[in-house]
Structure formats: C-alpha cells, structure tokens
Scaffold this active site. Structure first.
Site, short mmCIF file in Angstrom:
data_model
loop_
_atom_site.label_atom_id
_atom_site.label_comp_id
_atom_site.label_asym_id
_atom_site.label_seq_id
_atom_site.Cartn_x
_atom_site.Cartn_y
_atom_site.Cartn_z
N GLU A 166 5.75 2.12 9.84
CA GLU A 166 5.61 1.97 11.49
C GLU A 166 4.15 1.88 11.69
O GLU A 166 3.67 1.42 12.80
CB GLU A 166 6.67 3.04 12.23
CG GLU A 166 8.01 2.89 11.87
CD GLU A 166 8.61 1.33 12.22
OE1 GLU A 166 8.26 0.73 12.88
OE2 GLU A 166 9.65 1.08 11.30
N HIS A 214 5.19 -7.91 9.30
CA HIS A 214 5.85 -7.55 7.80
C HIS A 214 5.47 -8.63 6.75
O HIS A 214 5.03 -9.65 6.76
CB HIS A 214 7.64 -8.17 8.38
CG HIS A 214 7.94 -6.88 9.09
ND1 HIS A 214 9.03 -7.28 10.17
CD2 HIS A 214 7.99 -5.70 9.08
CE1 HIS A 214 9.44 -6.18 10.72
NE2 HIS A 214 8.74 -5.14 10.16
N CYS A 271 0.67 -4.07 -0.33
CA CYS A 271 0.07 -4.91 -1.36
C CYS A 271 -1.49 -5.08 -0.99
O CYS A 271 -2.01 -4.84 0.03
CB CYS A 271 0.97 -5.91 -1.22
SG CYS A 271 0.70 -6.82 0.47
N HIS A 304 2.36 -0.99 11.60
CA HIS A 304 2.37 -1.89 12.50
C HIS A 304 1.28 -1.50 13.68
O HIS A 304 0.78 -2.44 14.39
CB HIS A 304 4.08 -1.91 13.28
CG HIS A 304 4.96 -2.62 12.45
ND1 HIS A 304 4.76 -3.70 12.08
CD2 HIS A 304 6.10 -2.13 11.92
CE1 HIS A 304 6.01 -4.25 11.14
NE2 HIS A 304 6.55 -3.30 11.32
#
Ligand code: ZN
Ligand code: ZN
Length: 179
Positions: A132, A141, A166, A135
């Site tokens: 969260e 996403h 990643c 974001h």
C-alpha cells in the site's frame, strides 16, 4: 521522505517493530510510528466489515489536515475491510492524499483455521503494508507474482510474494537514501 505508521489500538500487539523494520527493508526508506487519536469510520453492520474508503476519508481529514503529518501515512488496523464491488480487500491506498490502510483481519493463520504464527502475521502485514505504501510512492500493480506490488487475491498468492520489490519496481520507486 520517511514513512509514518499509525497502529490502531485494536491491531495485534507486539509485532509493530518487526513489521516496521521489514517495511523499511522492502522499500528502502525509514519508517516510524505516529500516534494520534483516530476514529475508525465506515462500519457496515450487515457485512460486519469497514468501508476502506471511509477509513481513508477520516485518515486524510484528521491526520493530513489537522495534524499536518508529512510523508506517506499507513494505518494498520485489525478491522476487516471492503470496498464497493469487492468482498474484501487486504488494504487500500489513496496516492493523491498520501494515506493508506492495511488490515490484519485476514493475515493471521487463525482466520483460515491454521495454527497461529506471529512470524507469518509479521511477514504478511509487512508485505501488504509495503504494497500500500508502494502505491503512495507512485507504484502501480506488478505482474511479477514474487514482487510486493503484485496484487494477491488469496492468502497463497500473498505468501508466494517475496519480501522485496522486483528490480523494475525498485527502480520506479527510487530510494529515500543513498545506496
Ligand atoms: Zn495494490
Ligand atoms: Zn514489481
């Protein structure tokens, strides 16, 4: 800019610090705790859940306006959350206001009839909390099922994620400190 964490009094006790340290590790930014009185809005009696949007409305109103908390703000709560159109959500972020919420309601083993384990609860709370906050740092996403920014729909999908971004998401998030 550091991450502010507000721990709901009803949220599980004793795991605050490990969760915060793990979020720092995942996002490469400092995280600290803030304490303010906060009303948890949005209870729906029929669903026995809280509307995550209403919680964020109050968070935005109380903390960013009244107390002028600077930087991303994450509320950790034990209340089960939903948004319109979804049975439940693990959490919700509102990047335009810099506020987010994550719920531990479905992150503990006991919810699934499994043996409770603090280590599991810490891992999942940190992963979804970092998701969260990610974001709030401008990340969307991610398709990589091992990345924290992957959106899990089940506990197994959540557990498959690693406690890291990643390389592409790490690059996109930048870093709050050198190195
Ligand atoms: Zn998400
Ligand atoms: Zn990613």
């Amino acid at each position: 800019m550091g991450i502010n964490i507000l721990w709901d009094r009803q949220a599980p006790e004793g795991i605050e610090l490990p969760v915060a340290r793990m979020i720092e590790m995942i996002l490469g930014r400092e995280a600290g705790f803030v304490e303010y009185p906060l009303l948890i809005d949005g209870y729906d009696r029929n669903r026995n859940q809280h509307d995550a949007q209403k919680i964020l409305d109050r968070l935005q109103d109380t903390l960013t306006r009244r107390y002028e908390v600077a930087g991303p703000l994450l509320l950790v709560t034990s209340r089960d959350l939903y948004v319109n159109g979804c049975d439940f959500v693990f959490g919700l972020a509102r990047p335009a206001s810099g506020v987010a919420v994550v719920s531990t309601a479905r992150l503990g083993n006991s919810y699934y009839g499994r043996t409770p384990d603090d280590a599991d609860l810490i891992d999942r709370t940190a992963k979804e909390g970092a998701h969260e906050v990610g974001h709030l740092l401008g990340l969307g996403h991610c398709e990589n099922p091992e990345c924290v920014m992957f959106r899990p729909r089940t506990l197994d999908e959540l557990d498959r994620k690693k406690k890291m971004l990643c390389p592409a998401c790490r690059e996109a998030a930048g870093s709050g400190r050198e190195g």
